[in-house]
Design a protein around this motif. Sequence first.
Motif, mmCIF file in Angstrom:
data_model
loop_
_atom_site.group_PDB
_atom_site.id
_atom_site.type_symbol
_atom_site.label_atom_id
_atom_site.label_comp_id
_atom_site.label_asym_id
_atom_site.label_seq_id
_atom_site.Cartn_x
_atom_site.Cartn_y
_atom_site.Cartn_z
ATOM 1 N N ARG A 220 46.655 52.054 54.412
ATOM 2 C CA ARG A 220 46.341 53.398 54.921
ATOM 3 C C ARG A 220 45.146 53.356 55.849
ATOM 4 N N SER A 221 44.129 52.569 55.500
ATOM 5 C CA SER A 221 42.959 52.455 56.364
ATOM 6 C C SER A 221 43.335 51.910 57.734
ATOM 7 N N VAL A 222 44.160 50.862 57.753
ATOM 8 C CA VAL A 222 44.581 50.271 59.023
ATOM 9 C C VAL A 222 45.411 51.257 59.835
ATOM 10 N N LEU A 223 46.372 51.905 59.198
ATOM 11 C CA LEU A 223 47.263 52.790 59.939
ATOM 12 C C LEU A 223 46.548 54.041 60.434
ATOM 13 N N GLU A 224 45.582 54.515 59.696
ATOM 14 C CA GLU A 224 44.811 55.666 60.178
ATOM 15 C C GLU A 224 44.028 55.293 61.432
ATOM 16 N N GLY A 225 43.592 54.036 61.520
ATOM 17 C CA GLY A 225 42.944 53.578 62.744
ATOM 18 C C GLY A 225 43.928 53.441 63.894
ATOM 19 N N LEU A 226 45.095 52.835 63.629
ATOM 20 C CA LEU A 226 46.093 52.651 64.675
ATOM 21 C C LEU A 226 46.696 53.969 65.138
ATOM 22 N N ALA A 227 46.618 54.991 64.293
ATOM 23 C CA ALA A 227 47.182 56.291 64.642
ATOM 24 C C ALA A 227 46.380 56.997 65.728
ATOM 25 N N ARG A 228 45.151 56.513 66.025
ATOM 26 C CA ARG A 228 44.294 57.147 67.035
ATOM 27 C C ARG A 228 43.878 56.096 68.067
ATOM 28 N N TRP A 241 38.152 45.048 59.520
ATOM 29 C CA TRP A 241 39.459 44.626 59.011
ATOM 30 C C TRP A 241 39.591 43.121 58.823
ATOM 31 N N LYS A 242 38.565 42.354 59.176
ATOM 32 C CA LYS A 242 38.673 40.908 58.969
ATOM 33 C C LYS A 242 38.751 40.555 57.484
ATOM 34 N N HIS A 250 49.536 41.310 58.638
ATOM 35 C CA HIS A 250 50.776 41.038 59.360
ATOM 36 C C HIS A 250 51.887 41.987 58.922
ATOM 37 N N ALA A 251 52.056 42.156 57.617
ATOM 38 C CA ALA A 251 53.128 43.018 57.118
ATOM 39 C C ALA A 251 52.942 44.455 57.589
ATOM 40 N N VAL A 252 51.697 44.925 57.569
ATOM 41 C CA VAL A 252 51.419 46.322 57.923
ATOM 42 C C VAL A 252 51.655 46.568 59.410
ATOM 43 N N VAL A 253 51.043 45.749 60.258
ATOM 44 C CA VAL A 253 51.124 46.048 61.695
ATOM 45 C C VAL A 253 52.491 45.692 62.263
ATOM 46 N N TYR A 254 53.162 44.688 61.693
ATOM 47 C CA TYR A 254 54.493 44.343 62.197
ATOM 48 C C TYR A 254 55.470 45.494 61.964
ATOM 49 N N LYS A 255 55.386 46.110 60.802
ATOM 50 C CA LYS A 255 56.268 47.242 60.524
ATOM 51 C C LYS A 255 55.857 48.478 61.326
ATOM 52 N N TRP A 256 54.568 48.619 61.597
ATOM 53 C CA TRP A 256 54.099 49.719 62.448
ATOM 54 C C TRP A 256 54.681 49.559 63.853
#
Length: 327
Positions: A220-228, A241-242, A250-256
């Motif tokens: 959720r933290s990663v996707l909330e960042g990518l959402a903006r 995020w390191k 990988h799993a999160v951003v690949y599916k995004w």
Amino acid sequence: MSAPYPWLAAAWQRLLATRGRPAQALLLAGPRGVGKGALAQAWARALLCEAPLPDGAACGGCPACHWFDSGTHPDFRLLTLQEKTGKDGETRMAVAIEVEQAREAVDFVQLSTYRAGFRVVLVSPADSLNLAAANALLKVLEEPPLNTVFVLVSDQPRRLLPTIRSRCTRLDLGLPATEIAMQWLAGQQLEDAATLLALSGGAPLDALNWAGGAELDERRSVLEGLARPGQLDPVTLGERWKAVKPQTWHAVVYKWLGDLLAVKLQGSVQFNRDFSDVLTRLGAQADLGKLLALARMQANEGRVLAHPLNRAVQLQAWLIRYRHLFD
């Protein structure tokens, strides 16, 4: 004994029907999170049981079953990824099954069986065999000793040597029907099962793993960042995020990226349904060529997740490319 999971019932019955004359090399192939490992363990247990049930399943009460359950059966070997201690003293999981492990398995199958029954070697994940290990196993797969059964488990069977695949009887395990998966997840008392099942691409065991770990909060933290993307600061977020495990990232951003592509190509959000509105808006704005290039790069990164590169710098470079999708 029933199948490890309800959606594996048909595959389990196919295996039990061959117990009298099992394939000497069996490849269980299919997506991650459908229970291939559990099915392989159940099959090994059934083959080693000394008082099998009428259908061929393990009895659960003989000495062989007790030894198998305690991990001490003398006619069973498991080849899998092992922990290794680096020069810095930190313990990490190895990225490959190495040749020494394969040679030990080859030596093992040359010995006489302890219980005068089957001998089983389980290789999981088989697609993690390095080239030397794969070649060492190939020699014994060409002419397996009597009463020896190899069971290979793979999420990515194309990564196996073609010569290994050609010597295996292959059993493909697909994703279960959504209704069956949802019914099983309901029995696990999983909250928001529909969202987690979609996030897992329909793999129920992955859905359960998402619910039970800290990765869900990291996602959720990663996707909330990518959402903006317009407000995204690559330097700050790269440092933050390191700490996210490379496999989780990988799993999160690949599916995004997959959802962005689906929207751009007039499809619908498949994985991150809790972010459907954001993805619908961003997908329409994204540059298709840049999006395809970034998705391809992310797919390639999935093969080398354990690299020694500076993680923060790598993430910053990725985030700069992501931000330019929406220029």
